[in-house]
Design an enzyme around this catalytic site. Structure first.
Site, short mmCIF file in Angstrom:
data_model
loop_
_atom_site.label_atom_id
_atom_site.label_comp_id
_atom_site.label_asym_id
_atom_site.label_seq_id
_atom_site.Cartn_x
_atom_site.Cartn_y
_atom_site.Cartn_z
CE1 TYR A 208 -4.94 -3.72 -3.21
CE2 TYR A 208 -6.70 -3.95 -2.12
CZ TYR A 208 -5.30 -3.90 -2.32
OH TYR A 208 -4.27 -3.85 -1.20
NE ARG B 254 0.45 -8.00 6.98
CZ ARG B 254 -1.39 -8.25 6.09
NH1 ARG B 254 -1.77 -9.39 6.46
NH2 ARG B 254 -1.56 -6.90 5.96
CE LYS C 177 -4.87 -1.36 -0.10
NZ LYS C 177 -4.96 -1.55 0.81
CD GLU D 287 -2.09 -1.21 1.40
OE1 GLU D 287 -2.62 -2.61 1.63
OE2 GLU D 287 -1.54 -0.23 1.96
CG ASP D 288 -0.03 -6.39 2.38
OD1 ASP D 288 -0.98 -5.60 2.84
OD2 ASP D 288 -0.25 -6.61 0.92
CG ASP E 247 -5.55 0.54 3.30
OD1 ASP E 247 -6.41 1.44 4.17
OD2 ASP E 247 -5.36 0.22 3.16
CG ASP E 248 -2.16 -4.05 4.98
OD1 ASP E 248 -2.93 -4.04 4.69
OD2 ASP E 248 -0.36 -3.28 5.44
CG ASN F 99 -8.20 -9.41 1.59
OD1 ASN F 99 -7.23 -9.48 1.26
ND2 ASN F 99 -8.73 -8.42 2.06
#
Length: 545
Positions: free
Chosen positions: A98, A150, A168, A239-240, A262-263, A402
């Site tokens: 990850y 993203r 993930k 996610e993203d 989660d973001d 990150n």
């Protein structure tokens, strides 16, 4: 535990099933019963021997991307061995599967692609998404889905973003013991606006610009409905997704299905946990602090929202709690007088003169904590850090972006510029720092401390929805797991070696909330921890005869 030979594949089919394959560890009796005689070299290895062999070979590789490729290959061949390697060596392996390595792996996804994993559903598949989902051979209880717009701090990577759902879900299993057989990574491919990828002959996605508007919304809605039809009670983790879609999709579906982002929410919970640890060191309360965010997107407003919820739980009004949180975006300090603010920024637009830079905002507002989530590498420069040290005896510095190239500052920079006084957490891993003879051990504010345990708790109870109270419970449980020894060395989170234990504690705390809120599809058992532990996957091999 034994599995009846009649219930599983035999011969080459068994060796090609990563969920069941044990490779050279199949025993003599298993080889005879399962049609494997002659298909494997004669020496029977233990799983421990296989782990040692893999690690020797992996550690010879010259760089993290090559190690990522080796680990992905193992994941594709033998999931039990892969997760044994990861679980037994989490500190070493997590940064490889990850962040930060997964960012580079996504950028190079088409170049290093070896074998399919999960489902790619494209905009051309409208009208038959349920049919595609039925191609998946297992019953999914949790889906991690991205549209690749993203990815981390790297932007639009299109279908290359599949590395994120895969990574993930690996952490769900490694960090909380969620059975890999019930995990499904999905990429919704609606195109990409990344011209470099569109020109890349090895790009794996659609060669077109992104679909937007009503067509995009209808496509996502069809996917959500199909997923719930094919996999009843499945948890869907967004996610993203880019900001313009992430917030509205979460608000649209959070009260309809069991879902979270989660973001927005996972990042918020781990940041709140680290903040609670920092305040334990300082001896203060959340309401005593002033929080200044570099960034005003999913992560920033998600953290701010959960900080507000935590302060309200401690007795503050929502209005006063929000006044403790300030945002800086690409245009400067977010203030009330600015027009055209996105909906998620408006609660944090306070009355103040315009301020055009982050340093100027630090000087004007004199915050006790700065939180970087804008993926602007080096933004917490020496002047910013020294100013924080002048204002505060123990400045809180969270550089949470990150991968590493996007980190606002390194641990060494934070400690050096503040004379070792910073209470520091990071989004990418950094090595311990020796400052004036003291060894300071920064801990990564990794969402892997939160979402695996939350998912385990939700799966254990058959949760109907995921609520903010569950994230609050997860954050408080994580903070409570930090020991005085951790705090004494500057660690605001527990070591990753304890993450499976902590994840079970989080799962139990989340399950308590699920039953309290009447959101479980199961009856509450007398022993809630036992219910959770019954769902924990063990990567050790089992006998098939």
């Amino acid at each position: 535990m034994k599995i009846s030979p009649s219930t599983i594949a035999h011969g080459m089919a068994l060796l090609q099933d990563p969920l069941l394959n044990k490779g050279t560890a199949f025993t003599e009796v298993e080889r005879d019963a399962l049609g494997l005689r002659g298909l494997l070299p004669p020496h029977v290895q233990t799983q421990e021997e296989q782990v040692a062999r893999f690690l020797v070979n992996m550690r010879r590789l010259p760089n993290p991307l090559d190690k990522f490729i080796a680990l992905s290959g193992l994941h594709d061949r033998n999931e039990g061995l892969f997760f044994r390697v990861v679980c037994d060596n989490l500190d070493e392996i997590m940064p490889l599967i990850y962040t930060p390595t997964v960012g580079l792996a996504c950028q190079r996804f088409g170049h290093i692609f070896q074998r399919h994993r999960g489902l790619f559903i494209s905009i051309h598949d409208r009208g038959r998404i349920s049919e595609i989902l039925r191609n998946w051979p297992h019953k999914a209880s949790i889906i991690v889905v991205t549209d690749g717009e993203r990815i981390l701090g790297l932007g639009d990577l299109g279908a290359n973003g599949m590395g994120i759902p895969v990574g993930k879900l690996s952490l769900y299993t490694a960090c909380a013991g969620v059975d890999p057989a019930i995990c499904l990574p999905i990429t919704l491919d609606v195109g990409t606006n990344n011209e470099e990828l569109l020109a890349d002959p090895y790009y794996v996605g659609l060669r077109r610009h992104r679909v937007t508007g009503e067509i995009y919304d209808d496509f996502v809605d069809e996917f959500i409905n199909a997923a719930r039809q094919v996999f009843p009670n499945v948890i869907i983790q967004f996610e993203d997704f880019a900001n313009h879609n992430a917030f509205r999709l979460l608000e649209q579906y959070r009260n309809q299905i069991c879902t979270f982002n989660d973001d927005i929410q996972g990042t918020a919970a781990v940041a709140l946990a680290a903040m609670l640890s920092a305040l334990q060191v300082k001896g203060t309360q959340l309401a005593d602090e002033t929080f200044l965010f570099l960034g005003a997107g999913e992560a920033a407003t998600g953290i701010a929202d959960l900080l507000v919820a935590a302060m309200v739980a401690q007795g503050l009004t929502p209005e006063l709690a929000r006044q403790r949180c300030w945002l800086v975006d690409s245009k400067g300090l977010v203030v009330q007088s600015r027009s055209g603010l996105a909906a998620q920024k408006q609660p944090y637009a306070h009355a103040h003169a315009e301020v055009d830079s982050f340093l100027a905002a630090v000087q004007a507002l004199r915050p006790t904590a700065i939180i970087g989530v804008a993926a602007v590498g080096g933004a917490f420069n020496t002047e910013v850090l020294q100013t924080m040290a002048e204002i505060n005896p123990q400045p809180i510095v969270f550089a949470l972006s990150n991968p590493t190239s996007k980190a606002e500052c390194t641990a060494e920079e934070a400690y050096t510029a503040t004379q070792g006084r910073a209470l520091f957490a990071c989004g990418s891993p950094f090595d311990p720092v020796v400052y004036q003879g003291n060894t300071l051990v920064p801990r990564q504010g990794n969402n892997a401390y939160i979402f695996p345990g939350l998912g385990l708790g939700a799966i254990s109870c058959g949760a109907k929805h995921i609520t903010d109270e569950m994230f609050l419970a997860a954050a408080h449980t994580l903070a409570a797991s930090v020991t005085p020894e951790d705090l004494a060395q500057g660690s605001l989170l527990p070591p990753l070696t304890r993450v499976r234990e902590v994840s079970v504690q989080i799962a139990v705390a989340v399950a308590e909330v699920i039953f309290e809120q009447g959101l479980a599809s199961k009856s509450r058992p007398e022993d809630l921890p036992a219910l959770v532990r019954a769902h924990v996957y063990d990567p050790r091999y089992v006998s098939y005869v």
